[in-house]
Design a protein around this motif. Structure first.
Motif, short mmCIF file in Angstrom:
data_model
loop_
_atom_site.label_atom_id
_atom_site.label_comp_id
_atom_site.label_asym_id
_atom_site.label_seq_id
_atom_site.Cartn_x
_atom_site.Cartn_y
_atom_site.Cartn_z
N VAL A 121 -33.98 -23.95 14.37
CA VAL A 121 -33.74 -22.57 14.78
C VAL A 121 -35.09 -22.00 15.23
CG1 VAL A 121 -33.00 -20.27 14.09
CG2 VAL A 121 -31.86 -22.29 13.15
N ALA B 86 -37.11 -18.68 17.77
CA ALA B 86 -36.97 -17.41 18.49
C ALA B 86 -38.26 -17.13 19.22
CB ALA B 86 -36.64 -16.27 17.52
N VAL C 20 -38.78 -17.28 12.20
CA VAL C 20 -37.46 -16.94 11.66
C VAL C 20 -37.10 -17.91 10.55
CG1 VAL C 20 -36.59 -15.89 13.79
CG2 VAL C 20 -36.36 -18.35 13.45
N ILE D 264 -29.57 -15.80 10.63
CA ILE D 264 -30.97 -15.96 11.04
C ILE D 264 -31.70 -14.64 10.84
CG2 ILE D 264 -32.51 -16.52 12.96
CD1 ILE D 264 -30.15 -18.09 14.19
N ILE E 196 -32.87 -16.45 21.03
CA ILE E 196 -32.66 -17.33 19.88
C ILE E 196 -32.17 -18.68 20.38
CG2 ILE E 196 -31.58 -17.55 17.62
CD1 ILE E 196 -33.27 -15.04 17.93
#
Length: 556
Positions: free
Chosen positions: A83, A85, A96, A103, A117
């Motif tokens: 994940v 960003a 994040v 998230i 994202i």
């Protein structure tokens, strides 16, 4: 009639009988029946349908009411591999963290921030043949913003100071300036923020955000007492210290055009700058150049009928004052040394101060570190001992007077706002003194003498007369404060009689009525004057060009 017998055939016989008769009878344990085959086909269809459903199901990445975004995994499962960003045109990373399927940022994010994202999901091996082994999701979001319903509120006496937002907020901060706010996180979102203020009127900077992980943009908000009269709130608050170039903001309880009409408030001392309208209720004075001046007392006056909070009220008129800190003695000496008005040089220990008014003002208030050194190799010992960095002694006063005299100011030796402006301007434009440095060393020994020293060289040593015991020449170190080619000297003799001597030439006053000057005597080298240092006309004429205002006279 014949007899017929029915015999029960054995199993073997029945089996054989099928062959004879061509009849097929049901038999156990021999292949699936049609019902079984149908069930199998239905089961296979269900499995295939489920596989297709699992394989075609997709994950999703959507905005969330509490987090930045929410990840939903597909049927058949999957693993969130990464994940990330980013924000801004240069794709600046934003840390994040994934909590369950949501998230969140690892640090505070500004409200109204545009974020991209990215989520990467891997699918299980048994279904990856149909759905693909890896899937990438992307989402553009803008963090929510809370806007005030009004920046100006009127409150009844004793009522709390409350501001209302269009959306519920989870965190807020307020303080006297955008950089001095204190943050608060609420236990539950609300649309109303109540400030811990007790004054009947005032202004603060307030920010708020719908999410607890956001920071809002601080804006000025003001509150005023209820009533028909106009009230003004100033920022910075009246009575505080401000920088020479700091803007002053006035916010009125009524629109500016109704409160002031077409007249803008006067600012003193007269300062280059302009008033700007920030919004319907607020104007701001932005000084230019060197601003109000270091050590200045700044005053803004308002017309009759307008009360300024924290100001002074004189009849119907109201005004507010602020003070600008004076520059430090250390920086004053550094600049005077740099410009050649002291017998020392200055070398900064760090890089040079930028040649801008703002940088020079900052250095004036907080002097940079560095080293002073004697400018000349054969500086008189008493002069070297008289030099005290950071202490405003007679050497520094004389240097200020010399500078003031050179730039056309009254040479009072006081480093006021105008002196600081002129000094900073001289440093910026490298306007150095070309005169050099002089001291006149007067000895009351036997014989009495004057030694004239200039820029590392002894110009002359000559006999002089100093004051008689009844009117002695004061000993000490003094700066010349008046320089006259010719004048009339008058005063009172020791016996009380009055004297007036016109035509006294080449006069340099250094302590009250005491001066270096020419005077005709039968001899020189002994006490004969009424406090002055007398010398022949021709000698005084040679000394005079070396002793302008600010020159140090040392009497021992």
């Amino acid at each position: 009639m014949a007899n017929v017998s029915y015999l029960r055939a054995s199993g073997t016989e029945r089996a054989r009988g099928r062959g004879h008769r061509g009849l097929a009878l049901p038999s156990r344990g021999r292949g699936p029946t049609p019902y079984v085959i149908g069930a199998i086909l239905i089961g296979l269809a269900v499995v295939v349908a489920a596989g297709v459903a699992f394989g075609t199901s997709k994950p999703s990445l959507t905005p969330d009411q509490s987090a930045i975004a929410k990840v939903t995994l597909p049927l058949g499962g999957g693993t969130i591999q990464s994940v990330s960003a980013v924000t801004g045109p240069n794709a600046r990373p934003v840390p994040v963290v994934l909590r369950n399927d949501r998230i969140y940022p690892r640090k505070l994010v500004p409200a109204g921030e545009h974020l991209n994202i990215q989520v990467v999901i891997t699918r299980p091996g048994w279904i990856s043949w149909l759905s693909g082994g890896r899937q990438r999701l992307s989402l553009n979001v803008t963090t929510p913003v809370a806007s005030l319903r009004s920046h100006y509120v009127t409150i009844a006496k004793g009522s709390p100071v409350s501001f209302h937002f269009a959306l519920p907020v989870s965190a807020y901060a307020y303080g006297p300036s955008p950089g001095q706010t204190r943050r608060h996180v609420l236990s539950r979102p609300t649309t109303t923020i109540t400030l811990a203020q007790t004054a009947s009127a005032g202004s603060v900077f307030l920010s708020a955000a719908p999410r607890s992980w956001e920071t809002g943009h601080a804006v000025a908000v003001s509150w005023f007492p209820a009533g028909s009269g106009a009230t003004a709130v100033a920022n910075p608050a009246p009575g505080t210290k401000i920088k020479s170039g700091q803007p002053i903001t006035l916010t009125f309880s009524k629109p500016v055009n109704r409160a002031l009409g077409s007249q803008l408030p006067p600012v003193s001392p007269a300062t280059p700058g302009t008033w700007h309208t920030l919004n319907s209720h607020t104007i701001e004075f932005q000084p230019q150049g060197y601003g109000y001046g270091l050590g200045a007392t700044v005053k803004v006056g308002l017309p009759s009928g307008i009360r300024i909070v924290g100001g002074q009220q004189t009849g119907q008129a109201s005004s507010a004052t602020w003070s600008v800190p004076a520059g430090s003695t250390m920086r004053l000496q550094q600049m005077l040394a740099t410009l050649g008005y002291l017998p020392v040089t200055f070398t900064p220990s760090t890089q040079d101060i930028a040649l801008t008014p703002q940088a020079q003002e900052a250095a004036a208030v907080s002097a940079p570190s560095g080293k002073f050194s004697m400018r000349y190799p054969n500086t008189p010992g008493w002069l070297a001992q008289s030099w005290q960095p950071g202490s405003f002694g007679e050497l520094t006063k004389g240097a200020v007077m010399a500078f003031e005299n050179n730039v056309g100011m009254v040479p009072d030796g006081v480093a006021g706002p105008q002196v600081w402006k002129s000094l900073m301007n001289a440093v910026i434009h490298n306007q150095r003194s070309s005169f050099g440095y002089t001291v006149a060393d007067v000895s009351e020994g036997s014989p009495e003498t004057l030694t004239l020293w200039h820029s590392g060289h002894t110009v002359m040593t000559t006999p002089v007369n100093t004051g008689i015991p009844q009117a002695p020449t004061a000993q000490g170190t003094f700066a010349v404060f008046e320089h006259l080619p010719v004048t009339t000297m008058s005063g009172t003799n020791p016996d009380g009689s009055h004297y007036s001597d016109p035509g006294i030439p080449w006069v340099s006053y250094f302590n009250g009525g005491d001066a270096l000057h020419g005077f005709i005597r039968g001899s020189y080298g002994t006490p004969q004057s009424l406090g002055c240092v007398e010398m022949p006309f021709a000698t005084a004429a040679k000394v005079y060009p070396y002793t302008p205002i600010g020159t140090i006279v040392h009497v021992t």
